[in-house]
Design a protein around this motif. Sequence first.
Motif, mmCIF file in Angstrom:
data_model
loop_
_atom_site.group_PDB
_atom_site.id
_atom_site.type_symbol
_atom_site.label_atom_id
_atom_site.label_comp_id
_atom_site.label_asym_id
_atom_site.label_seq_id
_atom_site.Cartn_x
_atom_site.Cartn_y
_atom_site.Cartn_z
ATOM 1 N N GLN A 199 -6.392 -6.951 -5.633
ATOM 2 C CA GLN A 199 -6.386 -5.575 -5.997
ATOM 3 C C GLN A 199 -7.656 -4.810 -5.941
ATOM 4 O OE1 GLN A 199 -4.828 -6.393 -10.109
ATOM 5 N NE2 GLN A 199 -3.289 -7.497 -9.405
ATOM 6 N N TRP A 200 -7.356 -3.478 -6.335
ATOM 7 C CA TRP A 200 -8.645 -2.678 -6.033
ATOM 8 C C TRP A 200 -8.603 -1.444 -7.177
ATOM 9 C CZ3 TRP A 200 -4.947 -3.306 -2.110
ATOM 10 C CH2 TRP A 200 -4.363 -2.216 -1.928
ATOM 11 N N SER A 201 -9.713 -0.994 -7.153
ATOM 12 C CA SER A 201 -9.600 0.261 -8.100
ATOM 13 C C SER A 201 -9.627 1.811 -7.399
ATOM 14 C CB SER A 201 -10.949 0.289 -9.049
ATOM 15 O OG SER A 201 -11.003 -1.155 -9.803
ATOM 16 N N ALA A 202 -9.241 2.725 -8.035
ATOM 17 C CA ALA A 202 -9.328 3.729 -7.690
ATOM 18 C C ALA A 202 -10.040 4.599 -8.661
ATOM 19 C CB ALA A 202 -7.883 4.363 -7.391
ATOM 20 N N PRO A 203 -11.642 4.511 -8.405
ATOM 21 C CA PRO A 203 -12.278 5.444 -9.698
ATOM 22 C C PRO A 203 -12.251 7.020 -9.750
ATOM 23 C CG PRO A 203 -13.762 3.775 -8.302
ATOM 24 C CD PRO A 203 -12.517 3.882 -7.765
ATOM 25 N N SER A 204 -12.080 7.418 -10.806
ATOM 26 C CA SER A 204 -12.242 8.986 -10.951
ATOM 27 C C SER A 204 -13.451 9.266 -11.890
ATOM 28 C CB SER A 204 -10.969 9.165 -11.812
ATOM 29 O OG SER A 204 -10.950 9.030 -13.044
ATOM 30 N N PRO A 205 -13.947 10.569 -12.091
ATOM 31 C CA PRO A 205 -15.279 10.552 -12.664
ATOM 32 C C PRO A 205 -15.249 10.289 -14.298
ATOM 33 C CG PRO A 205 -14.824 12.718 -11.525
ATOM 34 C CD PRO A 205 -13.542 11.611 -11.296
ATOM 35 N N LEU A 206 -14.040 9.984 -14.772
ATOM 36 C CA LEU A 206 -13.784 9.786 -16.193
ATOM 37 C C LEU A 206 -13.072 8.347 -16.533
ATOM 38 C CD1 LEU A 206 -12.475 12.927 -17.831
ATOM 39 C CD2 LEU A 206 -14.648 12.177 -17.944
ATOM 40 N N ARG A 207 -12.734 7.960 -15.324
ATOM 41 C CA ARG A 207 -11.907 6.388 -15.294
ATOM 42 C C ARG A 207 -12.467 5.573 -14.235
ATOM 43 N NH1 ARG A 207 -9.176 10.160 -17.781
ATOM 44 N NH2 ARG A 207 -7.909 9.676 -19.680
ATOM 45 N N PRO A 208 -13.684 4.995 -14.436
ATOM 46 C CA PRO A 208 -14.429 4.083 -13.293
ATOM 47 C C PRO A 208 -13.678 2.930 -12.764
ATOM 48 C CG PRO A 208 -15.627 4.042 -15.272
ATOM 49 C CD PRO A 208 -14.711 5.054 -15.713
ATOM 50 N N HIS A 209 -12.758 2.296 -13.703
ATOM 51 C CA HIS A 209 -12.090 1.205 -13.477
ATOM 52 C C HIS A 209 -10.859 1.248 -13.338
ATOM 53 C CE1 HIS A 209 -15.620 -1.318 -14.270
ATOM 54 N NE2 HIS A 209 -15.927 -0.212 -15.224
ATOM 55 N N ARG A 210 -10.080 2.670 -13.287
ATOM 56 C CA ARG A 210 -8.815 2.746 -12.954
ATOM 57 C C ARG A 210 -7.894 2.152 -11.717
ATOM 58 N NH1 ARG A 210 -7.520 8.905 -11.212
ATOM 59 N NH2 ARG A 210 -8.213 8.174 -9.311
ATOM 60 N N TYR A 211 -6.816 1.630 -12.232
ATOM 61 C CA TYR A 211 -6.057 0.760 -11.022
ATOM 62 C C TYR A 211 -5.713 1.498 -9.664
ATOM 63 C CZ TYR A 211 -2.273 -1.883 -9.221
ATOM 64 O OH TYR A 211 -1.624 -2.773 -8.102
ATOM 65 N N GLY A 212 -6.042 0.969 -8.655
ATOM 66 C CA GLY A 212 -5.625 1.816 -7.415
ATOM 67 C C GLY A 212 -4.363 0.836 -6.872
ATOM 68 N N GLY A 213 -4.574 -0.223 -6.602
ATOM 69 C CA GLY A 213 -3.340 -0.791 -6.003
ATOM 70 C C GLY A 213 -3.556 -2.243 -5.505
ATOM 71 N N ALA A 214 -2.500 -2.783 -4.832
ATOM 72 C CA ALA A 214 -2.698 -4.325 -4.387
ATOM 73 C C ALA A 214 -1.982 -4.676 -3.153
ATOM 74 C CB ALA A 214 -2.064 -5.267 -5.606
ATOM 75 N N VAL A 215 -2.416 -5.718 -2.625
ATOM 76 C CA VAL A 215 -1.852 -6.030 -1.400
ATOM 77 C C VAL A 215 -1.513 -7.703 -1.542
ATOM 78 C CG1 VAL A 215 -4.199 -6.702 -0.334
ATOM 79 C CG2 VAL A 215 -2.065 -6.411 1.006
ATOM 80 N N LEU A 216 -0.381 -8.074 -0.915
ATOM 81 C CA LEU A 216 0.001 -9.480 -0.762
ATOM 82 C C LEU A 216 0.052 -9.829 0.323
ATOM 83 C CD1 LEU A 216 1.295 -12.117 -2.321
ATOM 84 C CD2 LEU A 216 3.488 -11.170 -1.421
ATOM 85 N N ARG A 217 -0.962 -10.784 1.073
ATOM 86 C CA ARG A 217 -1.304 -11.235 2.311
ATOM 87 C C ARG A 217 0.013 -11.899 3.033
ATOM 88 N NH1 ARG A 217 -7.444 -13.655 3.506
ATOM 89 N NH2 ARG A 217 -8.250 -11.708 2.152
ATOM 90 N N ALA A 218 -0.035 -11.789 4.286
ATOM 91 C CA ALA A 218 0.991 -12.432 5.076
ATOM 92 C C ALA A 218 1.227 -13.915 5.177
ATOM 93 C CB ALA A 218 0.983 -11.928 6.776
ATOM 94 N N ALA A 219 2.194 -14.535 5.212
ATOM 95 C CA ALA A 219 2.426 -16.023 5.232
ATOM 96 C C ALA A 219 1.460 -16.830 5.968
ATOM 97 C CB ALA A 219 3.680 -16.214 5.239
ATOM 98 N N ALA A 220 0.924 -16.125 7.039
ATOM 99 C CA ALA A 220 0.204 -16.923 8.076
ATOM 100 C C ALA A 220 -1.265 -16.673 8.027
ATOM 101 C CB ALA A 220 0.620 -16.454 9.606
ATOM 102 N N GLU A 221 -1.580 -15.697 7.009
ATOM 103 C CA GLU A 221 -2.889 -15.324 6.747
ATOM 104 C C GLU A 221 -3.742 -16.435 5.992
ATOM 105 O OE1 GLU A 221 -4.494 -11.205 5.904
ATOM 106 O OE2 GLU A 221 -2.445 -11.019 5.663
ATOM 107 N N ALA A 222 -4.956 -16.541 6.158
ATOM 108 C CA ALA A 222 -5.923 -17.351 5.271
ATOM 109 C C ALA A 222 -5.671 -16.559 3.815
ATOM 110 C CB ALA A 222 -7.194 -17.417 5.696
ATOM 111 N N PRO A 223 -5.561 -17.823 2.661
ATOM 112 C CA PRO A 223 -5.548 -17.196 1.230
ATOM 113 C C PRO A 223 -6.588 -16.453 0.942
ATOM 114 C CG PRO A 223 -5.794 -19.428 1.277
ATOM 115 C CD PRO A 223 -5.277 -19.047 2.710
ATOM 116 N N PRO A 224 -6.715 -15.565 0.107
ATOM 117 C CA PRO A 224 -7.812 -14.765 -0.366
ATOM 118 C C PRO A 224 -8.939 -15.437 -1.218
ATOM 119 C CG PRO A 224 -5.832 -14.054 -1.815
ATOM 120 C CD PRO A 224 -5.574 -14.962 -0.658
ATOM 121 N N LEU A 225 -8.477 -16.596 -1.889
ATOM 122 C CA LEU A 225 -9.231 -17.684 -2.640
ATOM 123 C C LEU A 225 -9.093 -18.745 -1.818
ATOM 124 C CD1 LEU A 225 -8.967 -16.022 -6.028
ATOM 125 C CD2 LEU A 225 -10.980 -15.827 -4.386
ATOM 126 N N PRO A 226 -10.242 -19.880 -2.178
ATOM 127 C CA PRO A 226 -10.181 -21.207 -1.726
ATOM 128 C C PRO A 226 -9.058 -21.881 -2.494
ATOM 129 C CG PRO A 226 -12.349 -20.644 -1.895
ATOM 130 C CD PRO A 226 -11.591 -19.443 -2.664
#
Length: 397
Positions: A199-226
């Motif tokens: 997941q990632w944020s989409a900061p605005s001047p008043l909301r620095p931690h505002r939710y931005g979006g998310a991605v689910l990796r492809a089945a053949a990709e390496a996982p994002p965490l060990p």
Amino acid sequence: MAGEAILVAAQSGRALAESARRAGLRPFVADLFGDADTRDLAEDYRPLPGRFGTGRLGGGALLGALDALAERAGPRCLGLVLGSGLEGAPDLMAEIARRHRLIGAGPETVAALKDPLGFAALCRRLSVPHPAVTRDALDDPAGWLLKRAGGSGGGHIRPATRGRAPVGAYFQARVPGRAFGLSVLADGRDIAVVGLTEQWSAPSPLRPHRYGGAVLRAAAEAPPLPAALVGEITGAVARLAAATGLRGLASADVLSDGARWWLTEINPRPGATLDILDRRGGSLLLAHVSAAEGRLPPLGPPPVDAAAAEICYGARDYRPVPPIAWPDHARDRPRAGTDVARDAPLCTLLATGRDGAAARAALRERAARLHALLDQEGTDEHECEVSERQRTDGAAG
């Protein structure tokens, strides 16, 4: 279940309504936005008052809206699915539960998971890494964040201030790492993992931690965490789910630097990643219903390709939104003639790709094209019906 009705209440009910239609159900929806595609999907619709992220969706008006929708739905109704918006109101949830059959986490579970100090104590008891929290005055606020209890979408998170936390808020210690979400199905005793999203944020001047979006990796990709770390996180979420009687779809928010991890909160409801997770052939909403009834269903193989979803925020004021031909990959489409303020959620954009990087690149291209399309269109106010209610800053839930 085909043809049966289901009630949906959320800050934004479109994703749940779309999932219901995929399952052959008839959704009856109450939400804050009343977007064009939400109304198209809904068998019937009721608007709710309020602002995004308050944690008390619609207040007392929600009860009336749900009663009216239930009457319209008739006797062939499975019950009520709640999305985001009630994390800070277990008392309102309890009143809803007295009138309607809740499908998912109950008020007691939500209260246990969304009370900041109580949840931190539960994490300590179950040996779950969790950032320190307090409501007391801080010696050095620089290492802390200020959060609203029951808030959602990240727009409520600010740098900590001096003095005690305001009423309804708390301080949480800053920890390093990137944001991840572990989505699960829970049956009150155990869990099944649906997917791990980045997941990632989409900061605005008043909301620095505002939710931005998310991605689910492809089945053949390496996982994002060990794998070992994912195993630890999964075990921790399973212990918390069993301790609180969690049922249905839920997501655990995690920060990790690749070697260490911290669980920041559990959202006991279907969340913002439903669009990219509900791609396994069977319906994730039906799986939610089954898990809520105490049965963990088989999920089937994960999708081959990667998928991403992102909130597209207004680059300027749209007063009103012009009538445009919305692209197929856009969701939560505001009706022509309604007002969307700068930095308020304009719509949700979806994309797939051979891997996560390709899916995110497609999102960037689609956002740029959408803003260009909106900028090209005139906004003749005399031809548009202006909404009675303006979208407010925040993220679609």
